[in-house]
Motif scaffolding. Structure first.
Motif, PDB file in Angstrom:
ATOM      1  N   PRO A   1      10.007  56.054 118.499  1.00 43.63           N
ATOM      2  CA  PRO A   1      11.329  55.214 117.787  1.00 43.63           C
ATOM      3  C   PRO A   1      12.523  56.130 117.981  1.00 43.63           C
ATOM      4  N   THR A   2      13.492  55.484 118.493  1.00 44.82           N
ATOM      5  CA  THR A   2      14.676  56.180 118.868  1.00 44.82           C
ATOM      6  C   THR A   2      16.094  54.815 118.809  1.00 44.82           C
ATOM      7  N   LEU A   3      16.962  55.703 117.864  1.00 45.46           N
ATOM      8  CA  LEU A   3      18.435  54.976 117.407  1.00 45.46           C
ATOM      9  C   LEU A   3      19.625  55.295 118.823  1.00 45.46           C
ATOM     10  N   TYR A   4      20.740  54.125 119.019  1.00 46.34           N
ATOM     11  CA  TYR A   4      21.522  54.324 120.436  1.00 46.34           C
ATOM     12  C   TYR A   4      22.676  54.086 118.995  1.00 46.34           C
ATOM     13  N   PHE A   5      23.264  54.937 119.244  1.00 43.96           N
ATOM     14  CA  PHE A   5      24.733  54.563 118.828  1.00 43.96           C
ATOM     15  C   PHE A   5      25.603  54.696 119.106  1.00 43.96           C
ATOM     16  N   PRO A   6      26.630  53.573 119.203  1.00 41.27           N
ATOM     17  CA  PRO A   6      27.566  53.539 120.018  1.00 41.27           C
ATOM     18  C   PRO A   6      28.853  54.649 119.591  1.00 41.27           C
ATOM     19  N   MET A   7      29.689  55.315 120.817  1.00 40.05           N
ATOM     20  CA  MET A   7      29.890  56.952 119.932  1.00 40.05           C
ATOM     21  C   MET A   7      31.231  56.435 119.371  1.00 40.05           C
ATOM     22  N   ALA A   8      31.849  55.149 120.208  1.00 41.06           N
ATOM     23  CA  ALA A   8      33.314  54.409 119.960  1.00 41.06           C
ATOM     24  C   ALA A   8      33.481  54.318 118.471  1.00 41.06           C
ATOM     25  N   GLN A   9      32.046  53.831 117.906  1.00 39.80           N
ATOM     26  CA  GLN A   9      31.960  53.838 116.384  1.00 39.80           C
ATOM     27  C   GLN A   9      31.787  55.346 115.562  1.00 39.80           C
ATOM     28  N   ARG A  10      31.574  56.039 116.211  1.00 36.29           N
ATOM     29  CA  ARG A  10      31.321  57.026 115.325  1.00 36.29           C
ATOM     30  C   ARG A  10      33.455  57.638 114.926  1.00 36.29           C
ATOM     31  N   GLU A  11      33.068  58.033 113.794  1.00 36.97           N
ATOM     32  CA  GLU A  11      34.157  58.288 112.642  1.00 36.97           C
ATOM     33  C   GLU A  11      34.726  59.442 112.773  1.00 36.97           C
ATOM     34  N   GLY A  12      35.389  59.948 112.755  1.00 37.72           N
ATOM     35  CA  GLY A  12      35.647  61.284 111.889  1.00 37.72           C
ATOM     36  C   GLY A  12      35.431  62.476 113.218  1.00 37.72           C
ATOM     37  N   SER A  13      35.600  63.548 113.127  1.00 40.44           N
ATOM     38  CA  SER A  13      35.433  64.767 114.446  1.00 40.44           C
ATOM     39  C   SER A  13      34.012  64.734 115.411  1.00 40.44           C
ATOM     40  N   ILE A  14      34.520  65.056 116.428  1.00 41.13           N
ATOM     41  CA  ILE A  14      32.951  65.811 117.104  1.00 41.13           C
ATOM     42  C   ILE A  14      33.182  66.731 117.389  1.00 41.13           C
ATOM     43  N   LEU A  15      32.363  67.630 116.836  1.00 46.18           N
ATOM     44  CA  LEU A  15      31.695  68.875 116.778  1.00 46.18           C
ATOM     45  C   LEU A  15      31.907  69.324 118.534  1.00 46.18           C
ATOM     46  N   ASN A  16      30.906  68.130 118.334  1.00 46.46           N
ATOM     47  CA  ASN A  16      29.856  68.670 120.427  1.00 46.46           C
ATOM     48  C   ASN A  16      30.999  69.291 120.939  1.00 46.46           C
ATOM     49  N   SER A  17      30.885  70.637 122.073  1.00 44.35           N
ATOM     50  CA  SER A  17      31.597  70.420 123.034  1.00 44.35           C
ATOM     51  C   SER A  17      31.259  70.259 124.389  1.00 44.35           C
ATOM     52  N   ASN A  18      30.034  69.873 124.526  1.00 46.13           N
ATOM     53  CA  ASN A  18      29.244  69.183 125.464  1.00 46.13           C
ATOM     54  C   ASN A  18      29.176  67.149 126.066  1.00 46.13           C
ATOM     55  N   PHE A  19      29.736  66.898 126.193  1.00 48.84           N
ATOM     56  CA  PHE A  19      29.440  66.062 127.055  1.00 48.84           C
ATOM     57  C   PHE A  19      28.658  65.511 128.281  1.00 48.84           C
ATOM     58  N   TYR A  20      27.967  64.348 128.357  1.00 49.35           N
ATOM     59  CA  TYR A  20      27.480  64.109 129.411  1.00 49.35           C
ATOM     60  C   TYR A  20      27.342  63.169 129.976  1.00 49.35           C
ATOM     61  N   ILE A  21      28.296  62.816 131.219  1.00 49.01           N
ATOM     62  CA  ILE A  21      28.411  61.116 131.797  1.00 49.01           C
ATOM     63  C   ILE A  21      27.124  61.023 133.324  1.00 49.01           C
ATOM     64  N   ALA A  22      27.059  59.869 133.177  1.00 50.03           N
ATOM     65  CA  ALA A  22      25.190  59.984 134.097  1.00 50.03           C
ATOM     66  C   ALA A  22      26.068  58.579 134.681  1.00 50.03           C
ATOM     67  N   VAL A  23      25.982  58.604 135.783  1.00 52.03           N
ATOM     68  CA  VAL A  23      26.781  58.318 137.330  1.00 52.03           C
ATOM     69  C   VAL A  23      25.761  57.422 138.091  1.00 52.03           C
ATOM     70  N   ARG A  24      25.461  56.135 138.718  1.00 57.38           N
ATOM     71  CA  ARG A  24      25.128  55.313 139.462  1.00 57.38           C
ATOM     72  C   ARG A  24      25.738  54.937 140.507  1.00 57.38           C
ATOM     73  N   PRO A  25      25.568  55.206 141.719  1.00 58.76           N
ATOM     74  CA  PRO A  25      26.147  54.656 143.068  1.00 58.76           C
ATOM     75  C   PRO A  25      25.761  53.032 143.306  1.00 58.76           C
ATOM     76  N   SER A  26      27.078  52.681 143.867  1.00 61.88           N
ATOM     77  CA  SER A  26      26.380  51.397 144.207  1.00 61.88           C
ATOM     78  C   SER A  26      25.253  51.213 145.654  1.00 61.88           C
ATOM     79  N   THR A  27      25.722  52.549 146.248  1.00 67.51           N
ATOM     80  CA  THR A  27      25.061  52.403 147.752  1.00 67.51           C
ATOM     81  C   THR A  27      25.382  53.507 147.871  1.00 67.51           C
ATOM     82  N   GLY A  28      24.220  53.601 148.865  1.00 63.62           N
ATOM     83  CA  GLY A  28      23.969  55.371 149.107  1.00 63.62           C
ATOM     84  C   GLY A  28      23.184  56.297 147.580  1.00 63.62           C
ATOM     85  N   PRO A  29      23.218  57.788 148.624  1.00 66.11           N
ATOM     86  CA  PRO A  29      22.910  58.707 147.648  1.00 66.11           C
ATOM     87  C   PRO A  29      22.974  59.073 146.284  1.00 66.11           C
ATOM     88  N   ALA A  30      23.521  59.123 145.354  1.00 65.81           N
ATOM     89  CA  ALA A  30      24.107  59.719 144.033  1.00 65.81           C
ATOM     90  C   ALA A  30      24.678  60.700 144.296  1.00 65.81           C
TER      91      ALA A  30
END
Length: 826
Positions: free
Chosen positions: A632-661
């Protein structure tokens, strides 16, 4: 010395055979030494500190799915009330930007209490270590101080003693170097080193974007027991002062009633902590058994060669016996020859082990999980190698030595004039027994190799729940952005990445699959109802932005995805995965259901997050491990997180429309840097992260496959040698058979039938070994039974084929013997 000279002379008489013996033994002993070096460094060796057996780690109660950290207030109270102990220390590991002479790089950082080094008993190589006077807010009298590691001092500062008193910059703060640690001290986490150690209380100064107050749990605490204090007595003493510790460290939160309500627990820390140990302990144990069996097979091979050499030297031995040499002198000669071969193989094996152990560490390390181990030759490794040498010499030297004492001079003289002018005897029953044992061990190793190779193949085909080949992931470190502003800032980064031409989907996450490291447990309950103390916990969760699931290629099975309308001002929502539905809602679709979600964070207790509506069901995806079952896994909307975010690492996933990523890498990096030039950005294909997650299984498959192939080669050489010597001893008999009209094909069948009988006996014996050994590797398999019939049958067929090939070559030469030549020489 005379025995040594004779042994060297005898071995030099057959240089090719001797070289094969030495190389076989070098590979066997070298592989064992290399693996034992890793086992010793990772599993056995204690921390390089004073009396490591007296160190224990403290936890605020039994862990649910991880060992939670403690707050500074808790550590301070433990230190104040720890009269039963000889000291207490606290530390926390992480990464920071370190600037030396204008050169800025990411460095491994430790925040440590002022008594860290003194409690461990680690002196400074130069200068001094940190002291309690350094561990005060804002730094000591001269400002913030630091101790650097020996490796950093050598690699980035040229090893100059003038660095003491000089300044370096950690993040944006100048700190004064007051000391350098000894070369062997790497910290308290095996497999990971540190570059710079800073006082704990300077954390708000070094990282002002995430200033930890005294109530934030972020520290690991270690105690040093008083001499003679038992483990149980130490736990009792700590729990005895727990009420005072709790009262002094009570946080000002709504969960204060649950704070430290569970009794303290302690764990031995003599060998330190190690994430690498958790990953590779079991595989290393299995591979260690594998290389031990390989050494036994090599010893069996050498024993057969030496038995054959002894058979060819029967005349020499009989003459020496007739001239007055004792049978012990003959046996001693063979034992000395065995020791010479073993010593030569060991010297080469040590050279091979030095290279192989480092190569294995390099293969085990990944970008997300670097590995650094002390592989120096200590007394354990040296003792193990010497013992291996002696045992190997005994294993392949005793049988030939005993055989030498059974020489009868009159029999040897008769043999000298036997048909074909050849020496009879051959390895005989002893050699046949060694071959059977060799085949039995070989079958076990080949079966294990087949199981591990199939396991790795199956893991590469596991349904991941996302598209590994069409996504790149940017790891963004924003240590200069204030924690209170990070939520909005991270969403701006996602928008910048999504606006890059050619990007189809972009999304962000705080705890992505495989490379995420955040830990925490949640429990659910009916709205308005408090969760039960023993409620089932959900240990897999993530905070994501809109577009993250689409960027990973993870599909929505029911309901909807998180979108831009999910804000703090709107109804709180969550996504759940299919495993969650099967576990908690097996009879119906949970979309639209509202649940109370509570964070369960010992030792601080429960933190209610309030009611949240399930708006979507997400496809199952791997979490920390490719081989892990769907949970079981829970996914929370980050925009609904109140207060500070202590984590300085953030991960951004990008998917291309065509061609290699990968073609988007440069454009995405530029777009993110344009938002904030202080960011540290690393962009890698998702496929590379998946490959690194399989590093353990790849290493086991590669090693087992290599040693399985080596075992087949050794088994084939052993069978070839035994068969060749048997034919040599029966050359006259074979010549007479051919002279009397026997067909060459009949001679081949005669020889092959003997070989196949030996292989068949070995396969049967190997099957018995497999019954005992294979269950031990079951935990490393994936989707396979240890007694997989296809693997067992295939391994037996391969061994029979190798045996047939090894027997056919000498059999073919035997069928071409000229009867006239044999009869003339008789």
């Amino acid at each position: 010395m005379q025995d040594l000279r004779l042994a060297v002379r005898a071995l030099r008489a057959t240089p090719i055979v001797t070289a094969v013996e030495v190389l076989s033994l070098a590979l066997g002993i070298g592989a064992n030494t290399a693996i034992f070096s890793l086992v010793n460094s990772l599993l056995i060796r204690e921390l390089p500190v004073v009396e490591p057996a007296r160190l224990v780690a403290v936890a605020g109660g039994p862990s649910i799915s991880y060992r939670p950290p403690l707050s500074y207030a808790t550590f301070d109270q433990i230190r104040r009330h720890g009269s039963a102990f000889d000291g207490a220390l606290a530390y926390s590991a992480g990464k920071s930007l370190l600037t030396i002479g204008g050169d800025t790089r990411s460095a491994d950082r430790l925040f440590v209490s002022g008594d860290f080094f003194t409690t461990l008993g680690v002196p400074a190589l130069f200068g001094r270590t940190l002291a309690p006077t350094d561990d005060v807010p804002g730094g000591g009298p001269g400002g913030p101080t630091a101790v650097i590691s020996y490796n950093l001092w050598q690699e980035r500062m040229g090893g100059s003693a003038a660095v003491i008193g000089s300044s370096v910059t950690v993040e944006r703060v100048p700190v004064t170097i007051v000391g350098i640690t000894p070369p062997r001290f790497f910290g308290v986490e095996v497999g990971r080193t540190f570059d710079v150690a800073l006082p704990v209380t300077t954390e708000p100064l070094i990282l002002p974007s995430i200033p930890f107050d005294d109530d934030v749990p972020w520290l690991n605490v270690i105690l040093r027991l008083k001499p003679g204090l038992s483990f149980d007595a130490a736990a009792t003493a700590l729990r005895g002062v727990q009420p005072q510790i709790r009262a002094g460290a009570l946080p000002k939160t709504s969960a204060a009633a649950d704070f430290l309500k569970e009794p303290f627990t302690i764990e031995p820390m003599s060998r330190g902590t190690s994430a690498l140990r958790q990953r590779f302990a079991r595989p290393l144990e299995v591979i260690f058994v594998v290389v031990t069996l390989v050494l036994l097979v090599a010893c069996a091979n050498i024993a057969n060669v030496m038995l054959a050499r002894g058979a060819r030297r029967r005349h020499e031995l009989s003459v020496r016996l007739a001239l007055g040499a004792s049978r012990w002198r003959l046996a001693r000669q063979f034992l000395v020859e065995s020791l010479v071969v073993a010593a030569a193989g060991t010297v080469l094996g040590l050279l091979f082990a030095a290279w192989a152990s480092r190569a294995l560490v390099a293969r085990a390390a990944t970008a997300a999980s670097p590995a650094a181990l002390d592989l120096s030759l200590d007394f354990r490794v040296l003792t193990f190698t010497v013992v291996s040498m002696v045992l190997a010499a005994v294993l392949f030297g005793v049988a030939p030595a005993v055989r030498a004492t059974q020489v009868a001079p009159i029999d040897a003289l008769k043999d000298r004039n036997s048909a074909g002018g050849r020496t009879s005897g051959g390895p005989g029953r002893a050699g046949n027994g060694v071959v059977v044992a060799q085949v039995a061990l070989s079958l076990t190793l080949v079966v294990a190799a087949g199981l591990f190779l199939q396991t790795f193949q199956r893991l590469t085909q596991v349904s991941l729940g996302f598209d590994r080949d069409r996504t790149i992931v940017a790891t963004v470190t924003a240590s200069t952005v204030p924690a209170a502003e990070r939520n909005v800032f991270y969403h701006r980064l996602v928008s910048a990445a999504a606006a890059v031409p050619g990007v189809a989907h972009a999304g962000g996450s705080l705890n992505p699959p495989l490379i995420g490291f955040l830990a925490g447990d949640f429990v659910i309950s009916t709205p308005g109802m408090l969760p039960e103390p023993g409620a089932e916990t959900i240990s897999q969760s993530d905070l994501i932005t809109p577009g993250w699931l689409a960027a990973y290629g993870t599909s929505i099975r029911a309901g909807r995805d998180i979108d831009d309308h999910d804000r703090v001002s709107t109804q709180p929502v969550i996504l759940v995965n299919e495993a969650f539905v099967r576990r908690f809602f097996p009879e119906r679709n949970p979309v639209g259901t509202t649940l109370d979600v509570t964070a369960r964070l010992p030792p601080n207790g429960d933190f209610p997050l309030g009611p949240k509506m399930i708006v979507g069901v997400v496809q199952n995806a791997v979490y920390r491990s490719v081989r892990g079952p769907a949970r079981p896994t829970l996914y929370f909307p980050m925009a609904q997180r109140e207060g500070s975010i202590l984590n300085s690492n953030f991960y951004i996933a990008v998917r291309p429309s065509t061609g290699p990523a990968a073609s988007l890498t440069r454009a995405v990096a530029s777009a993110l840097t344009a938002v904030n030039r202080d960011l540290t950005i690393t962009i890698r294909p998702l496929a590379a992260q998946v490959d690194e997650a399989l590093a353990q299984d790849r290493l086991v498959a590669w090693l087992s496959g290599f040693f399985g192939a080596l075992t087949l080669l050794l088994a084939g050489l052993g069978l070839y040698g035994v068969t060749s010597n048997a034919i040599a001893s029966r050359r006259g008999e074979i010549g007479i058979r051919l002279a009397l009209g026997a067909k060459p094909a009949g001679v081949v069948r005669l020889v092959l039938s003997r070989v196949l009988v030996l292989v068949g006996l070995g396969v049967v014996a190997g099957g018995s070994v497999c019954v005992v050994a294979l269950p031990l590797v079951a935990s490393l398999l994936y989707g396979l039974d240890p007694f997989d019939p296809w693997t067992l049958a295939g391994s037996a067929i391969v061994l029979v084929a190798v045996g047939a090939l090894a027997g056919w070559l000498p059999a073919y030469h035997a069928s071409r013997i000229d009867p006239a030549e044999v009869l003339r020489s008789s």
